[in-house]
Motif scaffolding. Structure first.
Motif, PDB file in Angstrom:
ATOM      1  N   PHE A  67       0.833  -1.200   0.000  1.00 29.22           N
ATOM      2  CA  PHE A  67       0.000   0.000   0.000  1.00 29.22           C
ATOM      3  C   PHE A  67       0.865   1.246   0.000  1.00 29.22           C
ATOM      4  CE2 PHE A  67      -3.853  -2.271   0.991  1.00 29.22           C
ATOM      5  CZ  PHE A  67      -4.877  -1.387   0.631  1.00 29.22           C
ATOM      6  N   THR A  68       0.436   2.239  -0.746  1.00 28.56           N
ATOM      7  CA  THR A  68       1.030   3.564  -0.683  1.00 28.56           C
ATOM      8  C   THR A  68      -0.052   4.517  -0.204  1.00 28.56           C
ATOM      9  OG1 THR A  68       2.576   3.095  -2.468  1.00 28.56           O
ATOM     10  CG2 THR A  68       2.146   5.422  -1.993  1.00 28.56           C
ATOM     11  N   ILE A  69       0.271   5.243   0.873  1.00 25.89           N
ATOM     12  CA  ILE A  69      -0.639   6.253   1.409  1.00 25.89           C
ATOM     13  C   ILE A  69       0.173   7.519   1.615  1.00 25.89           C
ATOM     14  CG2 ILE A  69      -2.212   6.894   3.278  1.00 25.89           C
ATOM     15  CD1 ILE A  69      -2.473   3.860   3.897  1.00 25.89           C
ATOM     16  N   ASN A  70      -0.210   8.569   0.909  1.00 27.47           N
ATOM     17  CA  ASN A  70       0.459   9.862   1.053  1.00 27.47           C
ATOM     18  C   ASN A  70       1.977   9.747   0.889  1.00 27.47           C
ATOM     19  OD1 ASN A  70       0.008  12.617   1.353  1.00 27.47           O
ATOM     20  ND2 ASN A  70       0.513  12.566   3.526  1.00 27.47           N
ATOM     21  N   GLU A  71       2.402   9.045  -0.155  1.00 29.62           N
ATOM     22  CA  GLU A  71       3.803   8.851  -0.545  1.00 29.62           C
ATOM     23  C   GLU A  71       4.597   7.935   0.385  1.00 29.62           C
ATOM     24  OE1 GLU A  71       5.765  12.560  -1.444  1.00 29.62           O
ATOM     25  OE2 GLU A  71       4.129  13.209  -2.757  1.00 29.62           O
ATOM     26  N   GLU A  72       3.937   7.260   1.337  1.00 32.14           N
ATOM     27  CA  GLU A  72       4.601   6.281   2.194  1.00 32.14           C
ATOM     28  C   GLU A  72       4.125   4.893   1.777  1.00 32.14           C
ATOM     29  OE1 GLU A  72       5.337   5.268   6.915  1.00 32.14           O
ATOM     30  OE2 GLU A  72       3.708   6.633   6.361  1.00 32.14           O
ATOM     31  N   THR A  73       5.055   3.961   1.540  1.00 33.69           N
ATOM     32  CA  THR A  73       4.712   2.618   1.069  1.00 33.69           C
ATOM     33  C   THR A  73       5.113   1.584   2.115  1.00 33.69           C
ATOM     34  OG1 THR A  73       4.991   3.310  -1.228  1.00 33.69           O
ATOM     35  CG2 THR A  73       5.039   0.942  -0.788  1.00 33.69           C
ATOM     36  N   LYS A  74       4.147   0.690   2.422  1.00 38.77           N
ATOM     37  CA  LYS A  74       4.385  -0.400   3.377  1.00 38.77           C
ATOM     38  C   LYS A  74       3.659  -1.642   2.892  1.00 38.77           C
ATOM     39  CE  LYS A  74       5.300   2.328   7.398  1.00 38.77           C
ATOM     40  NZ  LYS A  74       5.832   2.067   8.683  1.00 38.77           N
ATOM     41  N   THR A  75       4.133  -2.795   3.361  1.00 35.86           N
ATOM     42  CA  THR A  75       3.508  -4.066   3.035  1.00 35.86           C
ATOM     43  C   THR A  75       2.621  -4.498   4.203  1.00 35.86           C
ATOM     44  OG1 THR A  75       5.371  -4.700   1.647  1.00 35.86           O
ATOM     45  CG2 THR A  75       3.949  -6.484   2.410  1.00 35.86           C
ATOM     46  N   VAL A  76       1.394  -4.937   3.860  1.00 36.65           N
ATOM     47  CA  VAL A  76       0.449  -5.449   4.857  1.00 36.65           C
ATOM     48  C   VAL A  76      -0.022  -6.825   4.400  1.00 36.65           C
ATOM     49  CG1 VAL A  76      -0.303  -3.189   5.691  1.00 36.65           C
ATOM     50  CG2 VAL A  76      -1.480  -4.219   3.750  1.00 36.65           C
ATOM     51  N   GLU A  77      -0.400  -7.649   5.368  1.00 33.51           N
ATOM     52  CA  GLU A  77      -0.863  -8.997   5.042  1.00 33.51           C
ATOM     53  C   GLU A  77      -1.995  -9.407   5.963  1.00 33.51           C
ATOM     54  OE1 GLU A  77       2.247 -12.015   6.588  1.00 33.51           O
ATOM     55  OE2 GLU A  77       3.371 -10.231   5.983  1.00 33.51           O
ATOM     56  N   THR A  78      -2.471 -10.630   5.809  1.00 30.00           N
ATOM     57  CA  THR A  78      -3.617 -11.145   6.550  1.00 30.00           C
ATOM     58  C   THR A  78      -3.569 -10.710   8.012  1.00 30.00           C
ATOM     59  OG1 THR A  78      -3.689 -13.062   5.090  1.00 30.00           O
ATOM     60  CG2 THR A  78      -4.878 -13.245   7.176  1.00 30.00           C
ATOM     61  N   GLY A  79      -4.667 -10.119   8.465  1.00 30.87           N
ATOM     62  CA  GLY A  79      -4.796  -9.697   9.845  1.00 30.87           C
ATOM     63  C   GLY A  79      -4.433  -8.244  10.100  1.00 30.87           C
ATOM     64  N   ASP A  80      -3.777  -7.590   9.138  1.00 29.79           N
ATOM     65  CA  ASP A  80      -3.367  -6.197   9.304  1.00 29.79           C
ATOM     66  C   ASP A  80      -4.492  -5.251   8.899  1.00 29.79           C
ATOM     67  OD1 ASP A  80      -0.827  -7.073  10.079  1.00 29.79           O
ATOM     68  OD2 ASP A  80       0.027  -6.822   8.066  1.00 29.79           O
ATOM     69  N   GLY A  81      -4.356  -4.011   9.311  1.00 34.56           N
ATOM     70  CA  GLY A  81      -5.333  -2.997   8.954  1.00 34.56           C
ATOM     71  C   GLY A  81      -4.645  -1.678   8.666  1.00 34.56           C
ATOM     72  N   LEU A  82      -5.389  -0.757   8.090  1.00 29.57           N
ATOM     73  CA  LEU A  82      -4.845   0.569   7.814  1.00 29.57           C
ATOM     74  C   LEU A  82      -5.965   1.591   7.814  1.00 29.57           C
ATOM     75  CD1 LEU A  82      -5.120   1.056   4.281  1.00 29.57           C
ATOM     76  CD2 LEU A  82      -3.883  -1.054   4.666  1.00 29.57           C
ATOM     77  N   TYR A  83      -5.569   2.850   8.024  1.00 29.47           N
ATOM     78  CA  TYR A  83      -6.504   3.976   8.066  1.00 29.47           C
ATOM     79  C   TYR A  83      -6.059   4.986   7.020  1.00 29.47           C
ATOM     80  CZ  TYR A  83      -8.280   8.523   9.504  1.00 29.47           C
ATOM     81  OH  TYR A  83      -8.856   9.762   9.505  1.00 29.47           O
ATOM     82  N   ILE A  84      -7.009   5.485   6.235  1.00 32.29           N
ATOM     83  CA  ILE A  84      -6.714   6.476   5.201  1.00 32.29           C
ATOM     84  C   ILE A  84      -7.605   7.687   5.454  1.00 32.29           C
ATOM     85  CG2 ILE A  84      -6.606   6.960   2.735  1.00 32.29           C
ATOM     86  CD1 ILE A  84      -6.497   3.833   2.367  1.00 32.29           C
ATOM     87  N   ALA A  85      -6.972   8.794   5.819  1.00 35.19           N
ATOM     88  CA  ALA A  85      -7.716  10.027   6.065  1.00 35.19           C
ATOM     89  C   ALA A  85      -8.282  10.559   4.750  1.00 35.19           C
ATOM     90  CB  ALA A  85      -6.795  11.064   6.707  1.00 35.19           C
ATOM     91  N   PRO A  86      -9.343  11.359   4.818  1.00 35.56           N
ATOM     92  CA  PRO A  86      -9.922  11.924   3.600  1.00 35.56           C
ATOM     93  C   PRO A  86      -8.889  12.691   2.772  1.00 35.56           C
ATOM     94  CG  PRO A  86     -11.348  12.343   5.482  1.00 35.56           C
ATOM     95  CD  PRO A  86     -10.077  11.765   6.027  1.00 35.56           C
ATOM     96  N   ASP A  87      -9.021  12.576   1.469  1.00 33.89           N
ATOM     97  CA  ASP A  87      -8.237  13.330   0.488  1.00 33.89           C
ATOM     98  C   ASP A  87      -6.758  12.953   0.386  1.00 33.89           C
ATOM     99  OD1 ASP A  87     -10.546  14.848  -0.291  1.00 33.89           O
ATOM    100  OD2 ASP A  87     -10.283  16.022   1.537  1.00 33.89           O
ATOM    101  N   LEU A  88      -6.323  11.862   1.024  1.00 33.82           N
ATOM    102  CA  LEU A  88      -4.935  11.417   0.859  1.00 33.82           C
ATOM    103  C   LEU A  88      -4.837  10.536  -0.382  1.00 33.82           C
ATOM    104  CD1 LEU A  88      -3.642  10.451   4.418  1.00 33.82           C
ATOM    105  CD2 LEU A  88      -3.319  12.582   3.157  1.00 33.82           C
TER     106      LEU A  88
END
Length: 114
Positions: A67-88
């Motif tokens: 995933f890339t969110i606001n120019e930061e890239t990380k790997t996520v897998e089963t069981g992980d979660g993420l939050y994306i603020a509006p307009d990012l």
């Protein structure tokens, strides 16, 4: 007129909708305030970089994603979660076939207005 889904939504009775090359989705419930969407990815499928005014949280039900969110890239897998603020600006690439559970607030009217 009230905008909302049916109360009971069964996976086996719900068609998968195309959502990009190698990506399909099922809308699993919504009203004007919230929407839950199951998104299935084939390996290598891309959720192109995009932005929207909705708050989004995503749970990785299966698979592995970059995933890339606001120019930061990380790997996520089963069981992980993420939050994306509006307009990012955000997007993903599927590294191992899997399913994401996306929750949007407010609902994504563009997903039901065909």
């Amino acid at each position: 007129m009230e905008t909302r889904s049916e109360t009971w939504i069964y996976e086996h009775g719900k068609e998968w909708e195309p959502a990009g090359e190698g990506v399909v989705r099922q809308i699993m419930g919504y009203d004007g305030q919230v929407m839950l969407v199951k998104v299935k990815f084939e390996k290598g499928a891309v959720g192109s970089l995009h932005t929207h005014h909705h708050t989004q949280t995503t749970y990785v039900a299966s698979g592995k994603f970059e995933f890339t969110i606001n120019e930061e890239t990380k790997t996520v897998e089963t069981g992980d979660g993420l939050y994306i603020a509006p307009d990012l600006v955000h997007g993903c690439t599927c590294l191992e076939p899997g399913v994401l559970i996306d929750c949007f607030s407010p609902m994504r009217a563009d997903f039901i207005d065909h």
